[in-house]
Design a protein around this motif. Structure first.
Motif, PDB file in Angstrom:
ATOM      1  N   LEU A 599       0.832  -1.202   0.000  1.00  0.00           N
ATOM      2  CA  LEU A 599       0.000   0.000   0.000  1.00  0.00           C
ATOM      3  C   LEU A 599       0.860   1.242   0.000  1.00  0.00           C
ATOM      4  O   LEU A 599       2.049   1.212   0.294  1.00  0.00           O
ATOM      5  CB  LEU A 599      -0.956  -0.003   1.203  1.00  0.00           C
ATOM      6  CG  LEU A 599      -0.361  -0.074   2.622  1.00  0.00           C
ATOM      7  CD1 LEU A 599      -0.012   1.313   3.126  1.00  0.00           C
ATOM      8  CD2 LEU A 599      -1.348  -0.729   3.574  1.00  0.00           C
ATOM      9  N   ARG A 600       0.212   2.343  -0.349  1.00  0.00           N
ATOM     10  CA  ARG A 600       0.777   3.681  -0.239  1.00  0.00           C
ATOM     11  C   ARG A 600      -0.207   4.494   0.586  1.00  0.00           C
ATOM     12  O   ARG A 600      -1.420   4.412   0.373  1.00  0.00           O
ATOM     13  CB  ARG A 600       0.952   4.341  -1.612  1.00  0.00           C
ATOM     14  CG  ARG A 600       1.883   3.614  -2.555  1.00  0.00           C
ATOM     15  CD  ARG A 600       3.347   3.813  -2.144  1.00  0.00           C
ATOM     16  NE  ARG A 600       4.241   3.268  -3.169  1.00  0.00           N
ATOM     17  CZ  ARG A 600       4.650   2.022  -3.207  1.00  0.00           C
ATOM     18  NH1 ARG A 600       4.210   1.171  -2.302  1.00  0.00           N
ATOM     19  NH2 ARG A 600       5.474   1.615  -4.148  1.00  0.00           N
ATOM     20  N   ALA A 601       0.324   5.270   1.524  1.00  0.00           N
ATOM     21  CA  ALA A 601      -0.563   6.068   2.362  1.00  0.00           C
ATOM     22  C   ALA A 601      -0.059   7.492   2.410  1.00  0.00           C
ATOM     23  O   ALA A 601       1.143   7.744   2.496  1.00  0.00           O
ATOM     24  CB  ALA A 601      -0.652   5.485   3.773  1.00  0.00           C
ATOM     25  N   ASP A 602      -0.999   8.439   2.324  1.00  0.00           N
ATOM     26  CA  ASP A 602      -0.705   9.857   2.485  1.00  0.00           C
ATOM     27  C   ASP A 602      -1.597  10.386   3.599  1.00  0.00           C
ATOM     28  O   ASP A 602      -2.782  10.035   3.683  1.00  0.00           O
ATOM     29  CB  ASP A 602      -0.983  10.621   1.187  1.00  0.00           C
ATOM     30  CG  ASP A 602      -0.099  10.124   0.053  1.00  0.00           C
ATOM     31  OD1 ASP A 602       1.122  10.077   0.251  1.00  0.00           O
ATOM     32  OD2 ASP A 602      -0.651   9.770  -1.006  1.00  0.00           O
ATOM     33  N   GLY A 603      -1.012  11.240   4.449  1.00  0.00           N
ATOM     34  CA  GLY A 603      -1.802  11.752   5.557  1.00  0.00           C
ATOM     35  C   GLY A 603      -1.542  13.214   5.807  1.00  0.00           C
ATOM     36  O   GLY A 603      -0.495  13.761   5.447  1.00  0.00           O
ATOM     37  N   ALA A 604      -2.496  13.861   6.433  1.00  0.00           N
ATOM     38  CA  ALA A 604      -2.374  15.265   6.808  1.00  0.00           C
ATOM     39  C   ALA A 604      -3.318  15.534   7.974  1.00  0.00           C
ATOM     40  O   ALA A 604      -4.347  14.872   8.115  1.00  0.00           O
ATOM     41  CB  ALA A 604      -2.698  16.180   5.630  1.00  0.00           C
ATOM     42  N   GLY A 605      -2.927  16.491   8.795  1.00  0.00           N
ATOM     43  CA  GLY A 605      -3.786  16.835   9.924  1.00  0.00           C
ATOM     44  C   GLY A 605      -3.012  17.623  10.962  1.00  0.00           C
ATOM     45  O   GLY A 605      -1.930  18.160  10.686  1.00  0.00           O
ATOM     46  N   LYS A 606      -3.556  17.686  12.158  1.00  0.00           N
ATOM     47  CA  LYS A 606      -2.904  18.471  13.208  1.00  0.00           C
ATOM     48  C   LYS A 606      -3.094  17.811  14.574  1.00  0.00           C
ATOM     49  O   LYS A 606      -4.042  17.047  14.795  1.00  0.00           O
ATOM     50  CB  LYS A 606      -3.448  19.890  13.231  1.00  0.00           C
ATOM     51  CG  LYS A 606      -4.922  19.991  13.612  1.00  0.00           C
ATOM     52  CD  LYS A 606      -5.382  21.443  13.611  1.00  0.00           C
ATOM     53  CE  LYS A 606      -6.864  21.549  14.030  1.00  0.00           C
ATOM     54  NZ  LYS A 606      -7.323  22.945  14.056  1.00  0.00           N
ATOM     55  N   MET A 607      -2.180  18.149  15.467  1.00  0.00           N
ATOM     56  CA  MET A 607      -2.276  17.747  16.861  1.00  0.00           C
ATOM     57  C   MET A 607      -2.144  19.002  17.711  1.00  0.00           C
ATOM     58  O   MET A 607      -1.135  19.709  17.637  1.00  0.00           O
ATOM     59  CB  MET A 607      -1.190  16.739  17.239  1.00  0.00           C
ATOM     60  CG  MET A 607      -1.263  16.316  18.703  1.00  0.00           C
ATOM     61  SD  MET A 607      -0.143  14.958  19.136  1.00  0.00           S
ATOM     62  CE  MET A 607       1.446  15.764  18.994  1.00  0.00           C
ATOM     63  N   ASP A 608      -3.178  19.280  18.509  1.00  0.00           N
ATOM     64  CA  ASP A 608      -3.189  20.460  19.362  1.00  0.00           C
ATOM     65  C   ASP A 608      -2.637  20.068  20.733  1.00  0.00           C
ATOM     66  O   ASP A 608      -3.288  19.370  21.513  1.00  0.00           O
ATOM     67  CB  ASP A 608      -4.614  21.004  19.487  1.00  0.00           C
ATOM     68  CG  ASP A 608      -4.640  22.381  20.140  1.00  0.00           C
ATOM     69  OD1 ASP A 608      -3.697  22.695  20.893  1.00  0.00           O
ATOM     70  OD2 ASP A 608      -5.617  23.127  19.900  1.00  0.00           O
TER      71      ASP A 608
END
Length: 720
Positions: A599-608
């Motif tokens: 598989l190939r995975a791309d991610g994005a987001g934030k941690m407060d």
């Protein structure tokens, strides 16, 4: 000899003979017992107290002037519970007459038996001696004269014996009773500059603090005529104590040694000092000069032979729980000390802590602006052995409670750090922490002018190397801080074997970070945190699951199709990497990448970090296939994207496959969807979504521990 001098000598001798003769005749013809009633009346008139003599008074004049009395009592002040303030069974005191003419005091043996003194204070704060001393304003100041300059007093004593003495302090205002319930003092013949034997026994009791202590002290002492030089040899002190104020409610302390004190020269020498308590023994010696002045200097050494510290603490009522039963069972200590009135230095420090050897030196100078130096070398230390045993679930609940009740306060002692000069070096050749084997741990700390620098803080772990630098600056109104760190070449498989004993993870790991913030409490520091970080893991695997196999099961649930059931129980990857930028305590990532044969995975987001919450989205695209052993081939999954949402608290995030999106993706790819998955998010979550969380709905027949969708979530959680 001239005639006038002879005349003066004859006159003086004659006067002495006359005085002695008069005193002898007085003892023959005058009976002091005839005056007991008159003495009692004078005391009654002056104080309102009753002074009684139950026994006879005996006087002697020559060659010893003395008095012997028995059965003496002085009544208490009105309003106090004890009948008598003072009582005495017997006393015998006498001194030689002729030596007094030359200023010498020669006492015979002094005997005192059953002396009782009751000191009391009532609830109003009035003591039972207030009426004897008069008003405070009537106190007379001590007279000073040229005689004060005379320091020598030639006094000898034939011996002292005090038996069964008792002194009581009964304070009804503070509700405290403290007493010497039994005091026995024995001193052999005493002369200035000559050694004499002594023994003192005291039985103490107290209600606040609650304690009963039986003490016996003995030795051979020498006292100079000016009372400025004192020494004692073969000192022995034995203390047996019990009560709530005593560690462990009971204990015995033994002290022995030799000591010498010279106030005139300002010197002290304590040698052969041995202290024993609770199965622990300490040996020490100290020397000092310049006592009582600014030129104080002292040296000394101490040795604590190996003992069982855990047993000692348990005897003292201090419970210590450690993961290892052998922890704190073999502890020893040696060091030398030297110092002045404003400095102290410890050298040749040697600490044996079970299997650990600690060597070092330390110094402290200038209390107003502390100058601290510290150098410590540790050969090996197993931190895990000294941690409390793992209590499943219990510790987590307690920790959460502690975090909630955390009070706001200054994190750094700013004023102290501004004055501090520090030079500290710590070296640990081997450190076991969390079962990880850390080697060559080095911490170098320096502080001066309000700037604390730690450079480096470095270590080696699992074939990798970590190094970092931290700076805390408190010169301004608000403290500022920076941290830079880097990890290279960490072998994930080696670390996994050390920490878990299993090959659950593999890969070459590394990361870098540069952080900066300002503030003086945790919340403010997090809110002002800025910087960046990045990590990369190459050529590894995660054991315990086969992500393509799990994706096939999820596919089966949604479509009703069947995918082959081969399970490698391992997910391999070529690379996992990501970078993040931190702004005001919020870390934002836009480039997470996972590459594997499947598989190939791309991610994005934030941690407060301010709220410790996550909001992250991950799209995993299946690019590899497995040969099916029945039903459809897993090639049918190639090209499909599995969307995953990671949200909620960092400590316990919710990891959910975005089922509506996944269903749409399947539908667009030509698969038929079981049931009514596309009707809405609510129905989806109540159906297959509940299956993922392990909380099955009424219509669900999937067991939580066999739920493939939940396993995908757990898999992703394990990866990151």
């Amino acid at each position: 000899m001239s005639k006038p001098i002879k005349i003066i000598g004859i006159v003086v001798a004659s006067l002495v003979v006359v005085v002695v003769a008069a005193m002898v005749l007085a003892t023959i013809f005058i009976n002091p017992n005839d005056y007991k009633d008159e003495i009692s009346k004078i005391v009654r008139d002056k104080t309102g107290r009753e002074l009684t003599f139950d026994g006879d008074i005996k006087l002697s004049v020559f060659p010893w002037v003395g008095v012997t009395t028995s059965g003496v009592t002085l009544s208490n002040a009105p309003g106090f519970s004890e009948k008598n303030m003072f009582s005495l069974k017997s006393a015998d005191v006498s001194l030689k007459l002729l030596p007094l003419l030359s200023g010498d005091v020669q006492l015979m043996r002094v005997d005192v038996e059953n002396l009782v003194l009751n000191l009391m204070r009532n609830k109003a704060g009035v003591t039972n001696w207030d009426d004897l001393v008069g008003k405070e304003g009537e106190k007379t100041k001590p007279e000073s004269s040229a005689d004060d300059a005379k320091s020598d007093l030639n006094i000898t004593l034939g011996g002292l014996l005090i038996e069964n003495a008792q002194i009581v302090w009964d304070d009804r205002k503070d509700n405290v009773r403290q007493a010497v319930d039994d005091c026995d003092i024995s001193i052999d013949e005493f002369a200035p500059g000559e050694p004499f034997n002594f023994k003192v026994h005291v039985l103490l009791s107290s209600t606040k603090p609650e304690i009963v202590a039986d003490t016996t002290t003995s030795g051979i002492a020498t006292l100079s005529s000016d009372f400025k030089s004192f020494s004692v040899k073969d000192l022995k002190v034995l203390l047996d104590a019990k009560g709530a104020a005593v560690p462990g409610n009971k204990g015995q302390v033994k002290l022995s040694g030799d000591a010498a004190l010279n106030l005139a020269a300002g010197t002290a020498d304590v040698g052969n000092l041995i202290l024993e308590a609770y199965d622990m023994k300490a040996e020490a010696s100290f020397k000092g000069s310049g006592l009582g002045g600014d030129n104080l200097k002292f040296t000394g050494d101490m040795s604590v032979p190996g003992f069982n510290l855990k047993s000692t603490l348990e005897q003292m009522g201090i419970e210590v729980k450690t993961s290892s039963d052998k922890a704190l069972t073999a502890v020893g200590l040696n060091f030398a000390v030297a110092g002045t009135a404003k400095s102290v230095a410890i050298s040749n420090l040697l600490i044996n802590l079970d299997e650990t050897t600690i060597k070092g030196a330390a110094s402290f100078a200038n209390p107003d602006r502390p100058d601290v130096k510290l150098a410590v070398d540790v050969d090996k230390f197993n931190l895990d052995s000294y941690l409390p045993p793992d209590e499943s679930g219990k510790a987590d609940k307690k920790e959460t409670k502690d975090v909630k009740s955390e009070k706001k306060g200054e994190l750094f002692p700013v004023e102290f750090l501004r004055k501090l000069t520090l030079k500290a070096d710590l070296s640990v050749k081997q450190l076991i922490a969390g079962k990880a084997n850390l080697t060559n741990v080095i911490v170098v700390a320096r502080a001066k002018g309000g700037v604390l620098t730690i450079k480096p803080l470095s270590l080696n772990a699992a074939k990798g190397a970590f190094t970092s630098t931290a700076v805390l600056n408190v010169t301004g109104v608000v403290p500022t801080m920076t941290f830079n760190g880097a990890l290279t070449g960490l072998d994930g498989e080696a670390l996994s074997q050390e920490m878990t004993g299993k090959d659950s993870f593999s890969g070459k790991m590394g990361f870098t970070t540069n952080l900066a913030s300002r503030g003086n409490d945790v919340k403010v520091i997090i809110a002002n945190l800025n910087g960046n970080l990045g990590f990369k893991v190459l050529d590894g695997y995660v054991s315990g699951f086969d992500i393509l196999f799990l994706a096939g099961d999820a596919f089966s649930i949604l479509t009703g199709g069947v995918i082959g059931h081969r399970n490698n129980n391992r997910t391999e990857f070529g690379e996992v990497s990501a970078t993040a930028k931190i702004d005001k305590g919020v870390a934002v990532n836009k480039d997470l990448v996972l590459k594997s044969p499947l598989l190939r995975a791309d991610g994005a987001g934030k941690m407060d970090l301010n709220t410790m919450t996550l909001d992250y989205a991950l799209d995993a695209k299946i690019v590899g296939s497995l040969e099916g052993q029945g039903g459809k081939s897993s090639k049918d999954l190639v090209g499909l994207t599995v969307p995953v949402n990671i949200t909620g608290a960092v400590a316990d995030p919710s990891i959910m496959v975005d089922l509506p999106r996944f269903a749409v993706i399947l539908a667009k790819s030509g698969f038929s969807i079981v049931g009514n998955v596309l009707e809405g998010v609510q129905n989806t979550l109540e159906g297959i979504g509940k299956t993922f969380t392990g909380k099955s709905g009424e219509k669900s027949t999937t067991e939580p521990d066999k739920n493939p969708v939940k396993k995908i979530g757990d898999t992703i959680k394990s990866l990151f």
